[in-house]
Design an enzyme around this catalytic site. Structure first.
Site, short mmCIF file in Angstrom:
data_model
loop_
_atom_site.label_atom_id
_atom_site.label_comp_id
_atom_site.label_asym_id
_atom_site.label_seq_id
_atom_site.Cartn_x
_atom_site.Cartn_y
_atom_site.Cartn_z
N ASP A 47 -3.21 1.20 13.77
CA ASP A 47 -2.31 2.09 13.03
C ASP A 47 -1.55 3.02 13.97
OD1 ASP A 47 -3.66 0.94 10.84
OD2 ASP A 47 -5.11 2.57 10.80
N ASN A 74 -4.53 7.07 -2.75
CA ASN A 74 -5.58 7.35 -1.78
C ASN A 74 -4.95 8.18 -0.67
OD1 ASN A 74 -8.00 7.30 -0.38
ND2 ASN A 74 -7.61 5.29 0.53
N ASP A 130 -2.91 8.03 5.60
CA ASP A 130 -1.68 7.47 6.17
C ASP A 130 -0.49 8.42 6.08
OD1 ASP A 130 -3.30 5.31 6.49
OD2 ASP A 130 -2.28 4.02 5.05
N SER A 136 -2.00 5.26 0.03
CA SER A 136 -2.44 3.90 0.31
C SER A 136 -2.88 3.21 -0.97
CB SER A 136 -3.60 3.93 1.30
OG SER A 136 -4.20 2.66 1.43
N SER A 196 -3.73 1.62 -4.46
CA SER A 196 -3.92 2.37 -5.70
C SER A 196 -2.60 2.80 -6.31
CB SER A 196 -4.85 3.56 -5.45
OG SER A 196 -6.08 3.13 -4.93
N GLU A 229 0.36 0.23 2.09
CA GLU A 229 -0.18 1.37 2.82
C GLU A 229 0.60 1.55 4.12
OE1 GLU A 229 -4.27 0.30 3.35
OE2 GLU A 229 -3.90 -0.79 5.21
N HIS A 264 1.03 -1.62 9.69
CA HIS A 264 0.92 -0.17 9.83
C HIS A 264 1.72 0.30 11.05
CE1 HIS A 264 -1.55 3.46 8.55
NE2 HIS A 264 -0.63 3.90 9.39
#
Length: 839
Positions: A30, A212, A215, A232, A234, A281, A383
């Site tokens: 990431d 969530n 990030d 992220s 959800s 995400e 990411h």
């Protein structure tokens, strides 16, 4: 016909084929990139408190020490510094039990930030802590030095909270919303009370709408305004404006809707992408002054090597949206995706939304091509962050990637990007090696290309290159047909029949397989689909056939015990057909049927006919198929006479260091289950004899007495390659004591319902019978299942006790290690080994 490269294409150091380039790589998941304006050094900060730096975007060196504490290079005393965030998630709790989960930071220089001493300007890290897929938080830490240490400021965003007292598994954290910062924000009047929509009817967190909290990404907008995008899976991705002087959010305070109907939440902010449990995400937003667009990057799919991780792209004229893709699809998913609260990782119904920048791909190295290996490509690139380097006048997409046939190992990759005619940034095919775009001629462009179409699928499947030709008459032939055009010095227009037109650039890049500079093209269609091309080596048909024959003569195995691949296609689409002198032993598809036990080994002549254009030639290679051996005990290490194999079939075991492939360790002996046992000190292992298992039917039996139970530590390990292996593991977080395997493409988990205890003897046994597996703990079958991967396909696989290629070594005792080749012991005999260890 010969394929020629004009001399004008080879005029500079960049485009010459002189010295190979060596890349120094770093593993940072990431990655968030920043350039230090004082030194010109580039930094990437990533999950698990990893980071690396580079002066050229080519060679990277780590400067962090992960979760080390208290002397953490980024956070100092990690536990104490981030204690307020850890009260909610991320330290020794639920999914982070026994460790930490500090993820996905964004690093940003804020010239307006007011430090404690009154000075202005600080590097700000917006980090994530997490304990479950929805219970997470985002915090801020600051430093005047880019390498830290960073001092905690505040925890600004929470998720996964409930409207009742509730606890996750392996957690003592009460998830009630009063244990977040929401209570303080309500009391001070920053937000208008608690939003009942945050919760389901049962009081759980409503994660189909709300996110969530991980990030984070800081967006420098026009007029020096700052924003944070985050979120992220959800409920999707949100954006909040930040106070420039403090870096803290300006919470909306009240709920509402944007003009185009998107959610504005009093706490979470404005929704800008995804939602309803679909994969999405790792957002990263960047403002481009030249185009006056805000570009939003987001990753779909699952992050593992087989998860189909891939970067998507949207843009907007406003920082808070609406963001759309090249087709005009909104980044925020519609209510038609609403199938209830929860995560739905199997869904790919959002695959057509977002420009797909890059997915799984392989520029396959075919027979007859320069270099070695299977080619160059990525699995699960994602990411990303994005860098507009004003000083260089270049733009880059920066991502982590996994790699074909290399498991979960990942590294940072940087690709230069160029905008197409519609101002969409498009990544180039190869990692950045210092190239600069230059004028090219049609003669530079004509020829054969390896071709990749990234498509729109969300899939773990690997897209392998095919061959196409850019002909002199501007037509395209080969795997696809159409036309090509060079315009504006280096602009590319590629029209594929029945697909559409792709626009981008031609640029010479470094191909690490051939170790040469080659012409490439990268382009995007009006539907947001990216295609790539990589120029093949110029040679005559006769020269290519000669190269193919040479490689076939050395690449086919001389001795086999299992089926193998007979290539049908070679470089530039050359065709290969096969004949076998004994198809019952080796078919023309490479299927091997071994002679039975007691028979002679069989020698088979395989004849390849190679056709390139009008050139046709043949080559014959002899392959020996080893007859089946009688199954039985392959080796028995009881440690009563040191490291010898008591069966007498194999050589004695060798002491390793902390990995299977190194040395320097020490093994001692102690009282065992029967007589003497091998004692492992936690930094050493044993390499057993090679070739203990040579097929898809076998048994492993051993006694273990761990001093400690550590995640992923192996007891018994066997590997055909570093990406084809089995491991008997005392503990994983998802499978307890289990057998774990990877066969180069997929994972296999033989999980159980218990984790063996430390300080006690436990008998473990694993049997495989032509893919049917059983795993026993103390004589009881704790797992049975089919389709276990065929890992051992040669005579020289490697085996070890207590060590593998990656993880913490075993600490404790092992005894009575038996390996049977060609025999899967029935349950009754496994129970006998457990009940009668002396026999």
């Amino acid at each position: 016909m010969p394929l020629l490269i004009p001399g004008s294409a080879l005029g500079s150091a960049q485009t010459s084929n002189a010295e190979p380039i060596e890349f120094r790589n770093a593993s940072v998941h990431d990655p968030s990139i920043i350039k230090d304006p004082k030194t010109g050094t580039y930094y990437v900060f990533g999950s698990h408190i990893d980071g690396a730096k580079s002066t050229d975007l080519v060679n990277w060196d780590k400067f962090t020490n992960g979760y080390t504490t208290p002397n953490n290079k980024v956070y100092g005393d990690l536990s104490a510094n981030l204690a307020e965030s850890f009260e909610w998630a991320g330290e020794n709790d639920a999914d982070s039990k026994g460790g930490y989960a500090v993820w996905a930071p964004d690093i940003f220089w804020n010239k307006h930030y007011v430090n404690e001493d009154g000075t202005k300007g600080a590097y700000m890290i917006y980090y994530s802590v997490s304990s479950t897929y929805i219970r997470s938080a985002i915090g801020i830490a600051v430093s005047k030095s880019i390498e830290g240490p960073f001092k905690y400021v505040d925890t600004i965003m929470y998720s996964g909270f409930t409207d009742k007292e509730a606890y996750d598994r392996n957690s003592e954290v009460n998830k009630h919303w009063e244990n977040t910062n929401i209570e303080d924000l309500v009391e001070e009047g920053s937000i208008d009370g608690v939003n009942p929509d945050w919760f389901t009817e049962s009081g759980e967190y409503n994660n189909k709408i709300y996110t969530n909290a991980i990030d984070a990404n800081i967006l420098q907008a026009q007029n020096n305004k700052l924003y944070m995008t985050y979120g992220s899976w959800s409920g999707g991705t949100f954006i909040l404006e930040l106070d420039k002087k403090t870096g803290l959010p300006k919470y909306p305070g009240k709920d509402g809707k944007t003009k185009d109907g998107r959610l504005v939440d009093r706490y979470f902010g404005t929704k800008i992408a995804s939602g309803y449990g679909r994969s999405a995400e790792g957002t990263y937003a960047v403002y481009d002054k030249k185009t006056d667009y805000y570009y939003l990057y987001i990753t779909y799919g699952g992050l593992a090597s087989d998860g189909g991780y891939q970067m998507r792209q949207f843009r907007s004229k406003n920082p808070d949206g609406p963001y759309v893709d090249a087709k005009g699809n909104p980044a925020v998913f519609s209510e038609s995706f609403d199938i209830g609260v929860g995560n739905f990782p199997g869904n790919d119904d959002h695959k057509d939304i977002g420009n797909k920048m890059m997915g799984n791909f392989l520029f396959k190295r075919d027979l007859g091509e320069p270099g070695t290996g299977n080619g160059i490509g990525y699995l699960s690139p994602g990411h990303n962050s994005y860098l507009i380097d004003q000083e260089l006048g270049k733009e880059f997409i920066v991502t982590h990637a996994r790699f074909p046939e290399q498991g979960e190992m990942h590294e940072v990759r940087v690709h230069q990007t160029f905008k197409n005619k519609d101002d969409w940034p498009v990544p180039t095919p190869y990692r950045y090696a210092g190239e600069t775009i230059k004028k090219v001629s049609e003669a530079d462009v004509i020829g054969d290309y390896k071709y990749i179409n990234h498509g729109k699928e969300i899939t773990g499947e690997l897209t392998e290159s095919t061959w196409i030709t850019f002909n002199e008459d501007h037509t395209i032939s080969g795997a696809v047909t159409g036309t090509w055009e060079l315009y504006g010095n280096y602009r590319a227009k590629v029209t594929i029949d029945n697909e559409g037109t792709y626009d981008g650039v031609f640029i010479r890049q470094y191909d690490p397989v051939s170790q040469s500079w080659v012409m490439t093209f990268s382009a995007m269609s009006d539907e947001g689909i990216v295609v790539w091309g990589s120029h093949g080596e110029a040679s005559s048909d006769q020269e290519l056939v000669k190269a193919i024959k040479q490689e076939l003569s050395t690449s086919l195995p001389s001795t086999v015990i299992s089926s193998f691949t007979l290539p049908k296609v070679a470089a530039r689409g050359a065709q290969i057909t096969w004949e076998s002198s004994n198809p019952e032993i080796i078919s023309t598809e490479g299927v091997v049927t071994r002679p039975g036990y007691g028979s002679e080994d069989a020698v088979v002549d395989l004849t390849a006919t190679i056709k390139v254009g009008n050139t046709i030639e043949t080559i014959t290679v002899s392959v020996t198929v080893i007859a089946k051996a009688e199954g039985g005990l392959s080796a028995f290490y009881d440690f009563n006479d040191g490291l010898k194999d008591r069966s007498g079939n194999k050589g004695e075991a060798a002491v390793t260091g902390d990995r299977l492939n190194n040395t320097g360790g020490q093994i001692t002996f102690a009282d065992g289950k029967v007589g003497q046992a091998a004692k492992f000190n936690g930094s050493s292992g044993l390499r057993l004899a090679d070739g203990l298992i040579t097929g898809n039917t076998y048994t492993v039996s051993l006694w273990v007495k761990p001093d400690q139970i550590t995640e992923f530590t192996t007891a018994f390990f066997g590997a055909e390659t570093s990406n084809n292996w089995i491991s008997i593991v005392p503990k994983t977080s998802w499978g307890n004591t289990m057998v774990w395997s990877h066969n180069g493409d997929t994972w296999y988990d033989a999980v159980t319902d218990k984790t063996i205890p430390a300080g006690e003897w436990t008998h473990l046994a694993f049997t495989v019978n032509e893919g049917n597996a059983a795993f026993y703990i103390n004589g009881e079958a704790k797992y049975t299942g089919g389709s276990f991967p065929h890992v051992f396909t040669s005579l020289d696989a490697v085996f070890g006790l207590g060590v593998n290629y990656w993880d913490t070594p075993f600490k404790g005792l092992m005894d009575e290690v038996r390996v049977y080749d060609g025999v899967a012991l029935p349950a009754k005999e496994v129970q006998s080994l457990y009940k009668n260890p002396n026999e």
